[in-house]
Enzyme design. Structure first.
Site, PDB file in Angstrom:
ATOM      1  N   CYS A 174       0.839  -1.204   0.000  1.00 26.34           N
ATOM      2  CA  CYS A 174       0.000   0.000   0.000  1.00 26.34           C
ATOM      3  C   CYS A 174       0.876   1.257   0.000  1.00 26.34           C
ATOM      4  O   CYS A 174       1.576   1.514  -0.957  1.00 26.34           O
ATOM      5  CB  CYS A 174      -0.987  -0.035   1.161  1.00 26.34           C
ATOM      6  SG  CYS A 174      -2.334   1.128   0.899  1.00 26.34           S
ATOM      7  N   HIS A 225      -3.825  -4.949   0.486  1.00 28.78           N
ATOM      8  CA  HIS A 225      -3.345  -5.434   1.787  1.00 28.78           C
ATOM      9  C   HIS A 225      -3.342  -6.956   1.816  1.00 28.78           C
ATOM     10  O   HIS A 225      -4.338  -7.581   2.156  1.00 28.78           O
ATOM     11  CB  HIS A 225      -4.206  -4.861   2.918  1.00 28.78           C
ATOM     12  CG  HIS A 225      -3.935  -3.415   3.172  1.00 28.78           C
ATOM     13  ND1 HIS A 225      -2.852  -2.989   3.904  1.00 28.78           N
ATOM     14  CD2 HIS A 225      -4.568  -2.297   2.738  1.00 28.78           C
ATOM     15  CE1 HIS A 225      -2.840  -1.672   3.943  1.00 28.78           C
ATOM     16  NE2 HIS A 225      -3.872  -1.222   3.236  1.00 28.78           N
ATOM     17  N   GLU A 251      -2.043  -8.771   3.905  1.00 28.65           N
ATOM     18  CA  GLU A 251      -2.070  -9.293   5.274  1.00 28.65           C
ATOM     19  C   GLU A 251      -3.481  -9.480   5.817  1.00 28.65           C
ATOM     20  O   GLU A 251      -3.664 -10.194   6.803  1.00 28.65           O
ATOM     21  CB  GLU A 251      -1.264  -8.357   6.206  1.00 28.65           C
ATOM     22  CG  GLU A 251      -1.845  -6.960   6.435  1.00 28.65           C
ATOM     23  CD  GLU A 251      -1.500  -5.954   5.324  1.00 28.65           C
ATOM     24  OE1 GLU A 251      -1.168  -6.399   4.207  1.00 28.65           O
ATOM     25  OE2 GLU A 251      -1.587  -4.749   5.578  1.00 28.65           O
TER      26      GLU A 251
END
Ligand code: XMP
Length: 508
Positions: free
Chosen positions: A78, A166, A168
């Protein structure tokens, strides 16, 4: 110990990146973007986190990667990806429509090692107001979404990747796979950081640090202090002196049962009964923060007096864990870490104790895994969080011995029923609260005028937000009946149906 370095630009997801990497049994550190340590050979790669900031802002966080060798793999996520593009001559602009939420990612280069075993099309999670409008010279697109062409790129000939989504977060279906590809594939980490290897290396390090000195540690009955004690005990045996204080504000029979279980684990533990002192100092105090202060002060004083009796003690051990020690990034609008409360601390300066914190590298769930590997009693391991001031903040208003005794009985009924109904582990925390008001009831032929007990049970991940637990009516009916019938002094039971926010978990 090999590790990955995460440079934090203040994203709310930075800790999540660390969690994902550690799930691969690879150790990682989070450091502020402007405090990059010397790059030693144990550092196998660097991840640049997201940020609430924009690279176009005047005070945008600018890391200095001058000390990073050219061959060290870097993954920007990001903001991290946008900064990589921007700082190499690419362009970043406001995206117009904020790119937020789910998007479909299409792989453009299936041979790229970051995208190994990632299907041609999969869902990812976007959350940014800026977008990369032009890649720098030497960058190549490896994946795109419909709205974001430069969703993932690689710098040709360099081990440098950027992804604007993202990876994650859970909603990125193959995000974990991409992070695995980076950490285990590209960075070449072995993934051998397990609870057992942690225990082995920590025990060796503790032995070296402490030698033949004595260490004192305050046990609370909770997971962190218990695991810290077991680790130290494994390292230095009876050189560890534990102190467990009975404030009178613990759950029913908790002091004796936990003390027994500590002794069964072989710990050298001294139980100190100090309830009289705590009740004495709480007399007349009704304001919650003042109660906390009085209880905290008594803890420290009782602990210090006991510690002072141990001859030649050189170290104070604490159950500090990783979220307490991460230095938050100085980025405007960055997410703030809420510090946990510590109850035992502040030994007198003249004792000049060194501090030992064997868990300071671990997240809470990792502490549990280590505790399990050390054979910690499953009852302690799976225990709900319990506040340091204990039942002192669950008796609203002035705390008296009599009120605490009533609350302990009601609490034992509630917790016992949760265990019997197999609901204990579905709930993150459960509590009973004694209200300082009385109401009218009828029992048999008699009118009663007695206390009200509140039942509180919540589901949560970290206690920062929480939902009230939707416990079965049959269960609530049984608990209510058992309390009103079995606990003298109570004639009414209510269930708290407020989530956090706006209500907190504790009532004080
Ligand atoms: P609240 O009431 O703020 O609670 O929603 C969030 C979590 O923190 C615990 N808590 C405390 N823990 N000392 C502690 O050690 C305190 O003074 C304290 N106050 C709240 C609470 O039990 C819940 O887990």
């Amino acid at each position: 110990m090999e590790r990955i370095l995460i440079l934090d630009f203040g994203s709310q997801y930075t800790m999540l990146i660390a969690r994902r990497i550690r799930e691969m049994n690879v150790y990682c550190d989070i450091v502020p973007f402007n405090k990059i340590p010397a790059i030693t050979p144990d550092i196998k790669g660097i991840v640049l986190s997201g940020s609430p900031s924009s690279v176009r802002a005047e005070n945008a966080p600018q890391p200095d990667l001058g000390g990073v060798p050219a061959g060290l793999p870097i993954l920007g996520i990001c903001y991290g990806a946008q900064w990589l593009a921007w700082s190499r001559g690419g362009n970043v602009a406001a995206s117009g429509t904020r790119e937020y939420g789910r998007a479909m990612l299409t792989v453009k280069d299936a041979q790229d090692p970051l995208l190994k075993d990632v299907p041609a099309s999969s869902q990812v999670w976007m959350s940014h107001g800026d977008t990369i409008t032009a890649l720098p010279a030497g960058a190549r697109i490896i994946a795109s979404t419909e709205a974001v062409e430069n969703a993932a790129f690689r710098m040709e000939g360099l081990p440098v990747w950027g992804i604007q989504f993202h990876a994650e977060v859970h909603h990125s279906e193959f995000g974990k796979q991409m992070l695995r590809n980076f950490v285990l594939g590209i960075c070449g980490c072995a993934g051998d950081w397990t609870p057992d290897s942690f225990i082995e290396s920590t025990v060796a390090a503790l032995r070296k640090q402490i030698g033949t000195d004595k260490v004192v540690l305050g046990l609370s009955g909770g997971v962190d202090s218990s695991v810290a004690a077991l680790l130290l005990h494994k390292a230095i045996g009876d050189q560890l002196h534990c102190i467990f204080v009975d404030s009178g504000l613990l759950r029913k029979d908790e002091f004796s049962s936990v003390l027994e279980s500590y002794k069964d684990m072989g710990l050298n533990v001294k139980g100190v009964q100090a309830a009289d002192r705590f009740f004495g100092d709480l007399a007349g105090i009704t304001e919650p923060e003042q109660k906390r202060k009085a209880i905290g002060r008594d803890f420290v004083e009782v602990f210090n007096a006991e510690a002072a009796k141990i001859e030649n003690v050189r170290w104070l051990a604490q159950g500090t864990i990783y979220p307490d020690v991460i230095e938050s990034s100085a980025v405007p609008g960055a997410s703030v870490t809420i510090k946990s409360h510590h109850n035992v601390g502040g030994l007198p300066k003249e004792m000049k104790l060194g501090v030992v914190e064997p868990l300071r590298l671990l997240f809470k769930d990792e502490v549990r895994r280590v505790g399990k590997a050390l054979g910690l009693d499953p009852v302690i391991l799976g225990r709900h969080p319990f506040p340091g001031p204990g039942l002192g903040i669950r008796v609203l208003g002035e705390v008296t011995r009599e009120k605490v005794a009533i609350l302990q009985e009601a609490d034992a009924v509630f917790i016992g029923a949760l265990r019997r109904w197999n609901l204990y582990d579905d709930v993150w925390q459960a509590a009973t609260i004694l209200l300082p008001i009385k109401s009218v009831g009828v029992m048999g032929d008699e009118r009663t005028y007695e206390y009200t007990i509140v039942l509180r049970a919540v589901t949560s991940v970290d206690g920062m937000t929480a939902d009230w637990a939707q416990l079965p009516y049959g269960f609530l009916a049984e608990v209510s009946n058992d309390i009103v019938r079995g606990v003298k002094g109570v004639n009414r039971v209510v269930y708290d149906i407020c989530s956090k926010p706006p209500a907190t978990i504790e009532w004080e």
